[in-house]
Design a protein around this motif. Structure first.
Motif, PDB file in Angstrom:
ATOM      1  N   MET A 117      10.674   5.319  17.767  1.00  0.00           N
ATOM      2  CA  MET A 117      11.303   4.941  16.148  1.00  0.00           C
ATOM      3  C   MET A 117      10.518   3.615  15.825  1.00  0.00           C
ATOM      4  N   SER A 118       9.749   3.707  14.530  1.00  0.00           N
ATOM      5  CA  SER A 118       9.346   2.437  13.842  1.00  0.00           C
ATOM      6  C   SER A 118       9.866   2.775  12.266  1.00  0.00           C
ATOM      7  N   LEU A 119       9.517   1.667  11.482  1.00  0.00           N
ATOM      8  CA  LEU A 119       9.917   1.736  10.347  1.00  0.00           C
ATOM      9  C   LEU A 119       8.597   1.433   9.212  1.00  0.00           C
ATOM     10  N   ILE A 120       8.939   1.945   8.078  1.00  0.00           N
ATOM     11  CA  ILE A 120       7.940   1.998   7.008  1.00  0.00           C
ATOM     12  C   ILE A 120       8.317   1.090   6.037  1.00  0.00           C
ATOM     13  N   ASN A 121       8.155  -0.257   5.732  1.00  0.00           N
ATOM     14  CA  ASN A 121       8.757  -1.027   4.816  1.00  0.00           C
ATOM     15  C   ASN A 121       7.594  -1.316   3.436  1.00  0.00           C
ATOM     16  N   VAL A 122       8.350  -0.802   2.276  1.00  0.00           N
ATOM     17  CA  VAL A 122       7.484  -0.878   1.073  1.00  0.00           C
ATOM     18  C   VAL A 122       8.441  -1.947   0.395  1.00  0.00           C
ATOM     19  N   THR A 123       7.517  -3.384   0.147  1.00  0.00           N
ATOM     20  CA  THR A 123       8.011  -4.274  -0.765  1.00  0.00           C
ATOM     21  C   THR A 123       7.216  -4.695  -1.947  1.00  0.00           C
ATOM     22  N   ASN A 124       7.962  -5.006  -2.984  1.00  0.00           N
ATOM     23  CA  ASN A 124       7.213  -5.171  -4.437  1.00  0.00           C
ATOM     24  C   ASN A 124       6.262  -4.469  -4.756  1.00  0.00           C
ATOM     25  N   LEU A 125       5.896  -3.376  -4.248  1.00  0.00           N
ATOM     26  CA  LEU A 125       5.094  -2.181  -4.510  1.00  0.00           C
ATOM     27  C   LEU A 125       4.633  -2.301  -6.258  1.00  0.00           C
ATOM     28  N   THR A 126       3.500  -2.639  -6.605  1.00  0.00           N
ATOM     29  CA  THR A 126       3.163  -2.342  -8.009  1.00  0.00           C
ATOM     30  C   THR A 126       1.658  -1.853  -8.005  1.00  0.00           C
ATOM     31  N   ILE A 139       2.437   2.787 -12.620  1.00  0.00           N
ATOM     32  CA  ILE A 139       2.917   3.900 -12.041  1.00  0.00           C
ATOM     33  C   ILE A 139       4.286   3.557 -11.356  1.00  0.00           C
ATOM     34  N   PHE A 140       4.197   2.508 -10.557  1.00  0.00           N
ATOM     35  CA  PHE A 140       4.884   1.839  -9.960  1.00  0.00           C
ATOM     36  C   PHE A 140       5.225   0.375 -10.160  1.00  0.00           C
ATOM     37  N   GLU A 141       6.287  -0.269 -10.074  1.00  0.00           N
ATOM     38  CA  GLU A 141       6.576  -1.637 -10.384  1.00  0.00           C
ATOM     39  C   GLU A 141       7.526  -2.163  -9.475  1.00  0.00           C
ATOM     40  N   ASN A 142       7.243  -3.046  -8.793  1.00  0.00           N
ATOM     41  CA  ASN A 142       8.318  -3.894  -7.868  1.00  0.00           C
ATOM     42  C   ASN A 142       8.921  -2.832  -7.129  1.00  0.00           C
ATOM     43  N   VAL A 143       8.622  -2.139  -6.617  1.00  0.00           N
ATOM     44  CA  VAL A 143       9.288  -0.992  -5.845  1.00  0.00           C
ATOM     45  C   VAL A 143       9.748  -1.628  -4.381  1.00  0.00           C
ATOM     46  N   ASN A 160       7.133  16.010 -12.402  1.00  0.00           N
ATOM     47  CA  ASN A 160       5.762  15.982 -12.627  1.00  0.00           C
ATOM     48  C   ASN A 160       5.143  14.721 -13.119  1.00  0.00           C
ATOM     49  N   GLY A 161       4.062  14.305 -12.724  1.00  0.00           N
ATOM     50  CA  GLY A 161       3.360  13.162 -13.096  1.00  0.00           C
ATOM     51  C   GLY A 161       4.018  11.683 -12.925  1.00  0.00           C
ATOM     52  N   ARG A 162       4.977  11.854 -11.966  1.00  0.00           N
ATOM     53  CA  ARG A 162       5.608  10.562 -11.698  1.00  0.00           C
ATOM     54  C   ARG A 162       4.844   9.687 -10.684  1.00  0.00           C
ATOM     55  N   GLY A 163       3.996  10.318  -9.870  1.00  0.00           N
ATOM     56  CA  GLY A 163       3.321   9.624  -9.070  1.00  0.00           C
ATOM     57  C   GLY A 163       3.463   9.845  -7.398  1.00  0.00           C
ATOM     58  N   LYS A 164       3.933  11.066  -7.082  1.00  0.00           N
ATOM     59  CA  LYS A 164       4.334  11.490  -5.999  1.00  0.00           C
ATOM     60  C   LYS A 164       2.951  11.512  -5.022  1.00  0.00           C
ATOM     61  N   THR A 165       1.923  12.222  -5.481  1.00  0.00           N
ATOM     62  CA  THR A 165       0.850  12.385  -4.657  1.00  0.00           C
ATOM     63  C   THR A 165      -0.022  10.923  -4.622  1.00  0.00           C
ATOM     64  N   THR A 166       0.090  10.303  -5.620  1.00  0.00           N
ATOM     65  CA  THR A 166      -0.458   8.806  -5.905  1.00  0.00           C
ATOM     66  C   THR A 166       0.282   8.024  -4.649  1.00  0.00           C
ATOM     67  N   PHE A 167       1.750   8.090  -4.503  1.00  0.00           N
ATOM     68  CA  PHE A 167       2.106   7.383  -3.544  1.00  0.00           C
ATOM     69  C   PHE A 167       1.729   7.628  -2.054  1.00  0.00           C
ATOM     70  N   GLY A 204      -4.080   4.236   2.162  1.00  0.00           N
ATOM     71  CA  GLY A 204      -4.964   3.203   1.970  1.00  0.00           C
ATOM     72  C   GLY A 204      -6.053   3.480   0.974  1.00  0.00           C
ATOM     73  N   LYS A 205      -6.175   4.467   0.126  1.00  0.00           N
ATOM     74  CA  LYS A 205      -6.867   5.011  -0.656  1.00  0.00           C
ATOM     75  C   LYS A 205      -7.166   4.009  -2.084  1.00  0.00           C
ATOM     76  N   TYR A 206      -6.171   3.405  -2.292  1.00  0.00           N
ATOM     77  CA  TYR A 206      -6.308   2.331  -3.486  1.00  0.00           C
ATOM     78  C   TYR A 206      -5.737   1.149  -3.385  1.00  0.00           C
ATOM     79  N   GLU A 207      -6.161   0.005  -4.081  1.00  0.00           N
ATOM     80  CA  GLU A 207      -5.672  -1.371  -4.049  1.00  0.00           C
ATOM     81  C   GLU A 207      -4.289  -1.398  -4.882  1.00  0.00           C
ATOM     82  N   TYR A 208      -3.409  -2.156  -4.272  1.00  0.00           N
ATOM     83  CA  TYR A 208      -2.164  -2.335  -4.874  1.00  0.00           C
ATOM     84  C   TYR A 208      -1.657  -3.699  -4.677  1.00  0.00           C
ATOM     85  N   LYS A 209      -0.694  -4.202  -5.512  1.00  0.00           N
ATOM     86  CA  LYS A 209       0.000  -5.394  -5.372  1.00  0.00           C
ATOM     87  C   LYS A 209       1.278  -5.110  -4.536  1.00  0.00           C
ATOM     88  N   GLY A 210       1.697  -6.083  -3.617  1.00  0.00           N
ATOM     89  CA  GLY A 210       2.881  -5.883  -2.872  1.00  0.00           C
ATOM     90  C   GLY A 210       2.405  -5.886  -1.423  1.00  0.00           C
TER      91      GLY A 210
END
Length: 492
Positions: free
Chosen positions: A1-10, A20-24, A40-47, A53-59
Motif C-alpha cells: 500500500m502507498s499513498l498518492i497525495n495531491v496538494t494545492n494543485l493548480t 481547470i484545477f485551482e488549489n486542489v 464533460n469538460g471538467r478535466g478528468k483526462t487532463t488530471f 507528468g505530461k504537463y507542467e502544473y503548480k502545486g
C-alpha cells in the motif's frame, strides 16, 4: 500500500485564462478501486495526464508508484494482435497473458489475427489484458466501456472487480457500481474522494444538495429579515438621538444622558444585527458551489398521419457475400421507445442505416411511411468542426434553442466561442443530441448516444424521454438507461 497525495494543485492550459484545477487537495490509496466521475469538460483526462507528468502544473503530486494509461495507442492496427501486444509490453509472460484473456473470455486465436480485424469489444479486452500484465503499476483506465455491448460490459466490470489499484473513468452507473469501492469526483468547485460505489456517492450528493438548498433558502430569508431589522433599529437610533435637545410634553428638559444611553443601546443592537447578517451572508456564500445545472430538457415531436411508421418483415442485410443479420421482423409505432439490442456485429447499425434511407443491400420487405421525417444521432463525431452558429445554420435549426439546450447540458458560454473540433468526446456527442432535440421530426433514431456523455446528462436525457414519450429507436449499452427507457426490445 502507498499513498498518492495531491496538494494545492493548480493547472491551466497555455493561453487559457481559466484554471481547470485551482488549489486542489486530496489523498488516495493505491490499493483502492476508484471510479472517476464528473461532467464533460471538467478535466478528468487532463488530471490523468497530470499524473503521467505530461504537463507542467503548480502545486505538488507525490506518489511512490508508476502510472500506466489505458487505452494504449496502437501504431499499426494491421499487425497481428500478438505483435501489437509485444510492442506495448515486450516483457510479458505468455501464460499470464493467456490467464488474463481467459478471464475476459477471449479465445487464443485472436492473437494470430490482424488487430484491426477484431471487433471493438475484442480490441478493448485484449488491451485490458495487456494492461494488467504490467505489475506494480497504478492503472489509469479512461472510458473502456465505449462501444462495448451489454454482455461485454458486464464481463469487463466483473474482471475489474477482481482487480485493485486503479482509477476508472466511466459514466455507466451499473458498470461503476459493480467494480469500484471509492469515487473520485470532479465537482464544480473542487475534487473530492468518497468511500463506496457510484450509487452511494449519488445518494450522498443528493442529500448534500438538498441540505444546501434548504439551508440557502433559510439563510436568504434570515438575511432579508436581519437587513430590515438593522435598518429599522438604525433609524430609531437616529430619531432618539435627535430628541436630545428637545423637551418633554410637560415642558421640562429631557435627560440627555438617558437619551444618549438609549440611542447608543439601539445603535449597539443595530451593529449586532448587522454582524449576524454578515455572518449569515458568509455562511450562504459557502453553499451551492457544487450544485449541478441539470434543468429539464424538452422535445417536441411531430405527429405522423399513421400510427405505424416503419415495418420490417423477414429483412436480411448483406454486405458482399456476408449476411450481417437475417429474418428481422418488427414495427415502429407512434409513442414506442424501442431498444435495438444484440452483440457487437449483430447488425444493429445496419438496420438503422436501412431505416435512415442509406444505400443498404437487403432482402425481405421494408416499408417506411411516406413523408416520414427522421432525426439521426450517429456513433461517429469525427466530422464535427466549425462554430455552433454555422452548425445551426447548416442543419436549419433554431440557434437560440440549440444553445439553450447545450447550456442545460452544462456548456459554459465560453464553449460557444470555441471550434467544435476542440470539444471533448462527450461535448461533441451533446452537440449531436442537442441538434436532434431541435429537429422537427416524427421519429428519433439514436445509435449509442451516451458514449462519452457524463452521468448527470444521461439522467437528464433519461427524464426527458420518460416525460415526453417520443417515438424513438435507440441502441445503448448503458444497462440502467436501457432498462429505464425501453418500452419494447428488438433482440438481434
Amino acid at each position: 500500500m502507498s499513498l498518492i497525495n495531491v496538494t494545492n494543485l493548480t493547472f491551466a492550459y497555455d493561453g487559457s485564462y481559466d484554471n481547470i484545477f485551482e488549489n486542489v487537495n486530496f489523498q488516495i490509496d493505491t490499493d483502492w478501486k476508484l471510479g472517476f466521475t464528473g461532467r464533460n469538460g471538467r478535466g478528468k483526462t487532463t488530471f490523468l495526464n497530470l499524473l503521467l507528468g505530461k504537463y507542467e502544473y503548480k502545486g505538488n503530486i507525490s506518489a511512490n508508484v508508476s502510472f500506466e494509461y489505458f487505452p494504449f495507442h496502437v501504431v499499426n492496427k494491421g499487425e497481428n494482435t500478438l505483435d501489437v501486444i509485444d510492442n506495448i509490453y515486450p516483457d510479458y509472460l505468455h501464460w499470464k497473458l493467456m490467464r488474463e484473456l481467459s478471464l475476459l473470455e477471449v479465445s487464443e486465436d485472436v492473437l494470430y489475427r490482424p488487430f484491426d480485424s477484431l471487433s471493438n469489444g475484442e480490441q478493448t479486452k485484449v488491451l485490458l489484458a495487456t494492461l494488467f500484465l504490467k505489475e506494480n503499476r497504478f492503472l489509469l483506465i479512461d472510458e473502456p466501456t465505449n462501444h462495448l455491448d451489454m454482455n461485454a460490459r458486464k464481463l469487463v466490470s466483473d474482471y475489474l472487480n477482481a482487480k485493485s489499484g486503479f482509477i476508472l473513468v466511466s459514466h455507466d452507473r451499473s458498470f461503476l457500481d459493480n467494480c469500484v469501492d471509492h469515487i473520485l469526483s470532479i465537482n464544480k468547485s473542487n475534487i473530492e474522494v468518497q468511500k463506496g460505489d457510484f450509487s452511494d456517492w449519488w445518494e450522498n450528493k443528493k442529500r448534500q444538495d438538498n441540505f444546501e438548498l434548504t439551508e440557502n433558502e433559510k439563510l436568504r430569508k434570515d438575511i432579508k429579515h436581519l437587513a430590515e431589522s438593522a435598518k429599522r433599529t438604525s433609524t430609531w437610533s437616529h430619531e432618539v438621538e435627535k430628541t436630545k435637545n428637545g423637551t418633554t410634553n410637560s415642558g421640562s428638559k429631557l435627560d440627555k444622558g438617558y437619551v444618549g444611553h438609549k440611542a447608543a443601546k439601539m445603535m449597539s443592537r443595530s451593529k449586532a444585527i448587522e454582524h449576524r447578517q454578515q455572518s449569515a451572508i458568509h455562511e450562504k456564500s459557502k453553499l451551492l458551489k457544487n450544485i449541478e445545472n441539470s434543468d429539464s430538457l424538452k422535445i417536441s415531436q411531430l405527429a405522423f398521419h399513421k400510427n405505424q411508421l416503419i415495418e420490417l418483415e423477414k429483412v436480411s442485410i448483406v454486405y458482399g457475400e456476408k449476411t450481417v443479420c437475417s429474418d428481422i421482423s418488427f414495427t415502429i409505432e407512434q409513442g414506442e421507445r424501442i431498444a435495438l439490442s444484440g452483440k457487437n456485429g449483430s447488425g444493429k447499425t445496419s438496420i438503422i442505416k436501412l431505416i435512415c434511407s442509406e444505400d443498404i443491400q437487403y432482402t425481405g420487405t421494408f416499408r417506411k411511411g411516406s413523408q416520414l421525417k427522421i432525426s439521426y444521432v450517429s456513433q461517429d463525431t469525427s466530422h464535427l468542426q466549425g462554430n455552433l452558429t454555422d452548425f445551426a445554420a447548416k442543419y436549419e435549426i433554431d440557434e437560440s434553442l440549440f444553445k439553450a439546450v447545450l447550456r442545460k447540458l452544462d456548456f459554459s458560454r465560453i464553449q460557444f466561442e470555441k471550434d467544435i473540433s476542440a470539444y471533448s468526446g462527450g461535448q461533441k456527442k451533446k452537440v449531436l443530441i442537442a441538434k436532434s432535440l431541435c429537429d422537427n421530426v416524427h421519429l428519433h433514431i439514436w445509435d449509442e448516444p451516451l458514449n462519452f456523455i457524463d452521468v448527470i446528462s444521461r439522467m437528464q436525457i433519461e427524464e426527458l424521454l420518460l416525460e415526453y414519450s417520443p417515438t424513438i429507436l435507440f441502441v445503448e449499452h448503458d444497462r440502467g438507461f436501457y432498462n429505464s427507457i425501453a418500452t419494447k426490445v428488438i433482440e438481434l
